[in-house]
Design a protein around this motif. Structure first.
Motif, PDB file in Angstrom:
ATOM      1  N   ILE A   3     -29.123  -1.715  22.298  1.00 28.03           N
ATOM      2  CA  ILE A   3     -28.935  -2.621  21.176  1.00 28.03           C
ATOM      3  C   ILE A   3     -30.219  -3.429  21.036  1.00 28.03           C
ATOM      4  N   THR A   4     -30.871  -3.352  19.900  1.00 30.79           N
ATOM      5  CA  THR A   4     -32.132  -4.072  19.702  1.00 30.79           C
ATOM      6  C   THR A   4     -31.869  -5.426  19.055  1.00 30.79           C
ATOM      7  N   ARG A  48     -36.438  -3.390  12.364  1.00 26.92           N
ATOM      8  CA  ARG A  48     -35.096  -2.823  12.182  1.00 26.92           C
ATOM      9  C   ARG A  48     -34.181  -3.109  13.377  1.00 26.92           C
ATOM     10  N   PRO A  49     -34.022  -4.381  13.754  1.00 31.42           N
ATOM     11  CA  PRO A  49     -33.139  -4.698  14.886  1.00 31.42           C
ATOM     12  C   PRO A  49     -31.673  -4.461  14.533  1.00 31.42           C
ATOM     13  N   ASP A  50     -30.867  -4.258  15.552  1.00 32.14           N
ATOM     14  CA  ASP A  50     -29.418  -4.137  15.349  1.00 32.14           C
ATOM     15  C   ASP A  50     -28.778  -5.509  15.164  1.00 32.14           C
ATOM     16  N   VAL A  51     -29.318  -6.506  15.864  1.00 28.72           N
ATOM     17  CA  VAL A  51     -28.755  -7.861  15.844  1.00 28.72           C
ATOM     18  C   VAL A  51     -29.887  -8.875  15.701  1.00 28.72           C
ATOM     19  N   PRO A  78     -29.032  -5.921   9.558  1.00 28.42           N
ATOM     20  CA  PRO A  78     -28.539  -6.042  10.927  1.00 28.42           C
ATOM     21  C   PRO A  78     -27.378  -7.021  10.993  1.00 28.42           C
ATOM     22  N   LYS A  79     -26.684  -7.021  12.113  1.00 26.29           N
ATOM     23  CA  LYS A  79     -25.676  -8.043  12.361  1.00 26.29           C
ATOM     24  C   LYS A  79     -26.400  -9.356  12.667  1.00 26.29           C
ATOM     25  N   ARG A 118     -23.093  -7.795  22.272  1.00 26.51           N
ATOM     26  CA  ARG A 118     -22.452  -6.470  22.264  1.00 26.51           C
ATOM     27  C   ARG A 118     -21.329  -6.402  21.229  1.00 26.51           C
ATOM     28  N   ALA A 121     -22.761  -6.409  17.683  1.00 30.03           N
ATOM     29  CA  ALA A 121     -23.412  -5.124  17.414  1.00 30.03           C
ATOM     30  C   ALA A 121     -22.393  -4.043  17.079  1.00 30.03           C
ATOM     31  N   GLN A 122     -21.241  -4.089  17.724  1.00 25.21           N
ATOM     32  CA  GLN A 122     -20.194  -3.100  17.464  1.00 25.21           C
ATOM     33  C   GLN A 122     -19.474  -3.358  16.152  1.00 25.21           C
TER      34      GLN A 122
END
Length: 216
Positions: A3-4, A48-51, A78-79, A118, A121-122
């Motif tokens: 997770i980035t 392009r991070p996930d969070v 992203p979140k 986490r 991210a989900q």
């Protein structure tokens, strides 16, 4: 793939602390930092991070406007996890209304910080503390009430929304209602579609502002 995470806070010590906590996890990687909301959109586009773990109170561009700029400026945003000092901060509530996905106190235990990243991210769960639930309910919103009436949720969808408002994940809702996780996912999707909500956070805010769910 880890997770980035992009860290955004005007306090270098806060960023350093969060980086140390998150980078110690095998499934999480901090890919960048910013000291102000004005730098967030360009960094999101390039990294392009996930969070995005974002403070709400910053000198040039606060976390509310930064959240709006990311949601408007990136096709698959992203979140966004709001990170702040006070749980009853009006800024936090406004950031959630603007589209942030979750909430985290800076004084949280390291394990809670990791868990929050986490979960966000989900896209499964929501961190919505009691103080903010009360704030949402106290504001009230005629449009939210009208939208809830138009949604005409089924009995089961209403149960799912109430459990979402308690911060339960899909797996926890499934256990509570004795349903399969995929069935719960379908109900959650139906609730979001009927309410015209972008995500779980928006649905829960609508639930409290409309009076469909009450704090406590």
């Amino acid at each position: 793939m880890p997770i980035t995470v992009l860290l955004v806070d005007d306090e270098p010590l806060v960023r350093a602390g969060l980086r140390a906590i998150l980078d110690a996890q095998p499934d999480i990687a901090v890919v960048g930092e910013a000291a102000d909301g004005a730098a967030v959109l360009p960094l999101v586009r390039s990294l392009r991070p996930d969070v995005v773990a974002m403070d709400v109170r910053m000198p040039l561009l606060d976390g509310i406007e930064a959240t709006r700029s990311v949601l408007r400026g990136v096709p698959a945003p992203p979140k966004i996890l709001v990170v702040t000092t006070f749980e009853n901060d009006e800024y936090v509530y406004d950031a959630l209304r603007a589209g942030a996905d979750g909430f985290l106190l800076k004084r949280a235990h390291p394990s809670e910080i990791v868990h929050a990243v986490r979960l966000v991210a989900q896209g499964e769960s929501l961190l919505f503390p009691t103080a903010l639930r009360a704030m949402a309910a106290s504001r009230g919103n005629p449009r939210a009430r009208e939208a809830m009436e138009r949604a005409a949720l089924t009995g089961r969808e209403g149960e799912v929304l109430r459990l979402m408002a308690r911060g339960l994940s899909n797996a926890e809702i499934a256990a509570e209602l004795v349903l399969g996780t995929e069935t719960v996912k379908s109900h959650v999707s139906a609730v979001l579609a009927k309410l015209g909500a972008r995500d779980r956070t928006q649905a829960v805010i609508a639930a409290y502002e409309s009076g469909f769910v009450h704090p406590g």
